[in-house]
Design an enzyme around this catalytic site. Structure first.
Site, PDB file in Angstrom:
ATOM      1  N   SER A 206       4.841  -5.772   2.273  1.00  0.00           N
ATOM      2  CA  SER A 206       4.040  -4.936   3.155  1.00  0.00           C
ATOM      3  C   SER A 206       2.631  -5.514   3.301  1.00  0.00           C
ATOM      4  O   SER A 206       2.463  -6.627   3.759  1.00  0.00           O
ATOM      5  CB  SER A 206       4.020  -3.497   2.645  1.00  0.00           C
ATOM      6  OG  SER A 206       3.520  -2.620   3.622  1.00  0.00           O
ATOM      7  N   MET A 207       1.572  -4.777   2.871  1.00  0.00           N
ATOM      8  CA  MET A 207       0.227  -5.324   3.035  1.00  0.00           C
ATOM      9  C   MET A 207       0.033  -6.566   2.180  1.00  0.00           C
ATOM     10  O   MET A 207      -0.838  -7.391   2.461  1.00  0.00           O
ATOM     11  CB  MET A 207      -0.844  -4.278   2.738  1.00  0.00           C
ATOM     12  CG  MET A 207      -1.187  -4.015   1.294  1.00  0.00           C
ATOM     13  SD  MET A 207      -2.712  -2.998   1.108  1.00  0.00           S
ATOM     14  CE  MET A 207      -4.003  -4.157   1.572  1.00  0.00           C
TER      15      MET A 207
ATOM     16  N   ASP B 114      12.708   0.167   9.664  1.00  0.00           N
ATOM     17  CA  ASP B 114      11.393   0.334   9.046  1.00  0.00           C
ATOM     18  C   ASP B 114      10.478   1.094  10.003  1.00  0.00           C
ATOM     19  O   ASP B 114      10.108   0.597  11.054  1.00  0.00           O
ATOM     20  CB  ASP B 114      10.801  -1.050   8.727  1.00  0.00           C
ATOM     21  CG  ASP B 114       9.520  -0.981   7.911  1.00  0.00           C
ATOM     22  OD1 ASP B 114       8.842   0.054   7.953  1.00  0.00           O
ATOM     23  OD2 ASP B 114       9.215  -1.988   7.241  1.00  0.00           O
TER      24      ASP B 114
ATOM     25  N   HIS C  94      11.457   0.851   5.038  1.00  0.00           N
ATOM     26  CA  HIS C  94      10.371  -0.020   4.582  1.00  0.00           C
ATOM     27  C   HIS C  94      10.573  -0.511   3.143  1.00  0.00           C
ATOM     28  O   HIS C  94      10.463  -1.700   2.862  1.00  0.00           O
ATOM     29  CB  HIS C  94       9.047   0.735   4.703  1.00  0.00           C
ATOM     30  CG  HIS C  94       7.833  -0.110   4.520  1.00  0.00           C
ATOM     31  ND1 HIS C  94       7.555  -1.203   5.309  1.00  0.00           N
ATOM     32  CD2 HIS C  94       6.809  -0.023   3.629  1.00  0.00           C
ATOM     33  CE1 HIS C  94       6.416  -1.759   4.927  1.00  0.00           C
ATOM     34  NE2 HIS C  94       5.951  -1.069   3.908  1.00  0.00           N
TER      35      HIS C  94
ATOM     36  N   TRP D  18       0.856  -1.193   0.000  1.00  0.00           N
ATOM     37  CA  TRP D  18       0.000   0.000   0.000  1.00  0.00           C
ATOM     38  C   TRP D  18       0.881   1.228   0.000  1.00  0.00           C
ATOM     39  O   TRP D  18       1.874   1.261   0.745  1.00  0.00           O
ATOM     40  CB  TRP D  18      -0.863  -0.027   1.262  1.00  0.00           C
ATOM     41  CG  TRP D  18      -1.804   1.121   1.439  1.00  0.00           C
ATOM     42  CD1 TRP D  18      -3.097   1.200   1.011  1.00  0.00           C
ATOM     43  CD2 TRP D  18      -1.551   2.353   2.127  1.00  0.00           C
ATOM     44  NE1 TRP D  18      -3.651   2.391   1.384  1.00  0.00           N
ATOM     45  CE2 TRP D  18      -2.715   3.128   2.071  1.00  0.00           C
ATOM     46  CE3 TRP D  18      -0.431   2.897   2.762  1.00  0.00           C
ATOM     47  CZ2 TRP D  18      -2.823   4.395   2.641  1.00  0.00           C
ATOM     48  CZ3 TRP D  18      -0.513   4.148   3.328  1.00  0.00           C
ATOM     49  CH2 TRP D  18      -1.708   4.885   3.269  1.00  0.00           C
TER      50      TRP D  18
END
Length: 293
Positions: A96-97, A226, A255, A29
């Site tokens: 990530s997501m 991160d 990240h 995202w």
């Protein structure tokens, strides 16, 4: 490039590159499948077939009002596989997501459909802090992020992308072009999917999905700096829960390791997915931490 039709009629864009064992690459995202272009090229050169979707609401996929939850996201992956006529086991890479999609697809579809899993800067097992999960991000912090994005989505995104890639007053690990690309990809999403997907990755508890990883070769990659998805409550926790996994910490990295550590990231993922004995012959530097029972 093709589109698949989801159960609710949403049209899902995906790239289909190469021939060979299939690898599905799930972006984070608020970006798009373009996140994985460099990695996908390396994987195709290594003999893989890469399926690279734009999640519903993002990139070139439709922007429906509903369906921004992980059960639907996992079903969307299944719909894309059906459209691409892929029935054999797949490797799943989630950034990530996208890591949540890996976990939920595994628990819904079963490990017989998955040959390997990669969780990169992933939101698994849980982002939000709770009474039984003190290492998560405080809800007040998540509420403040929501407030900022709804007050000025474009302004929020400009600041967010800088943190995403670890850009500071002196630190500049990526170019202005990379920042501009991230902003443009994020603004391609509809406002409703943008907000609803953020609520999904911040609020979903993936701990019940973790048993589905048992017996599935798994690689976990996470930057120690991160700030978007802190490693203490995610990468390190999922590594503890999956003692068979290979866990690699990227010391000092933010990240967006697919850009800030591009060469190493591609080498780690490609090595893991192309070796006969996954997790034993992939490149491991001093910061690689293989976990055993």
């Amino acid at each position: 490039m093709p589109y698949a039709k989801a159960k609710d009629g949403t049209m899902l864009y995906y790239k289909d590159w190469g021939r060979g064992e299939p690898v599905v690459l799930m972006h984070g995202w608020p970006l798009t499948g373009d996140t994985f272009d460099d990695l996908a090229i390396k994987l195709v050169e290594g003999g893989k077939r890469c399926i690279i979707p734009d999640r519903r609401g993002f990139g070139r996929s439709d922007q429906p009002w509903n369906g921004h939850d992980y059960d639907t996201y996992a079903d969307d992956v299944a719909a894309i596989l059906e459209d691409a006529k892929i029935s054999e086991p797949i490797a799943l890479v989630g950034f990530s997501m996208g890591g949540g999609e890996v976990a939920r697809f595994l628990s819904k579809q079963g490990k017989g459909r998955v040959s390997a899993a990669v969780l990169a800067s992933s939101v698994v097992p849980k982002v939000a802090q709770s009474d039984d999960y003190p290492d998560g991000v405080p809800q007040s912090t998540l509420d403040d992020i929501t407030k900022q994005m709804k007050e000025d989505r474009a302004g929020f995104l400009q600041t967010f992308i800088k943190q995403f890639y670890g850009v500071g007053f002196l630190e500049r690990p990526v170019s202005q072009g990379v920042l501009d690309s991230g902003f443009q990809q994020g603004m391609m999403s509809g406002a409703r999917p943008f907000y609803a997907a953020a609520a999904a990755w911040a609020g979903t508890d993936f701990r019940p999905d973790l048993p589905a990883f048992e017996g599935v070769p798994t690689l976990i990659l996470h930057g120690t700096s991160d700030k978007n998805v802190p490693i203490e409550g995610t990468g390190r926790k999922v590594a503890e829960a999956l003692p068979h996994a290979t866990f690699i910490e990227y010391d000092g990295s933010p990240h967006g390791i697919f850009e800030t550590d591009k060469e190493r990231f591609c080498k780690d993922v490609v090595g893991f997915l192309t070796q006969d004995s996954r997790g034993t012959t992939a490149d491991r530097s001093a910061s690689a931490i293989p976990l055993t029972n």
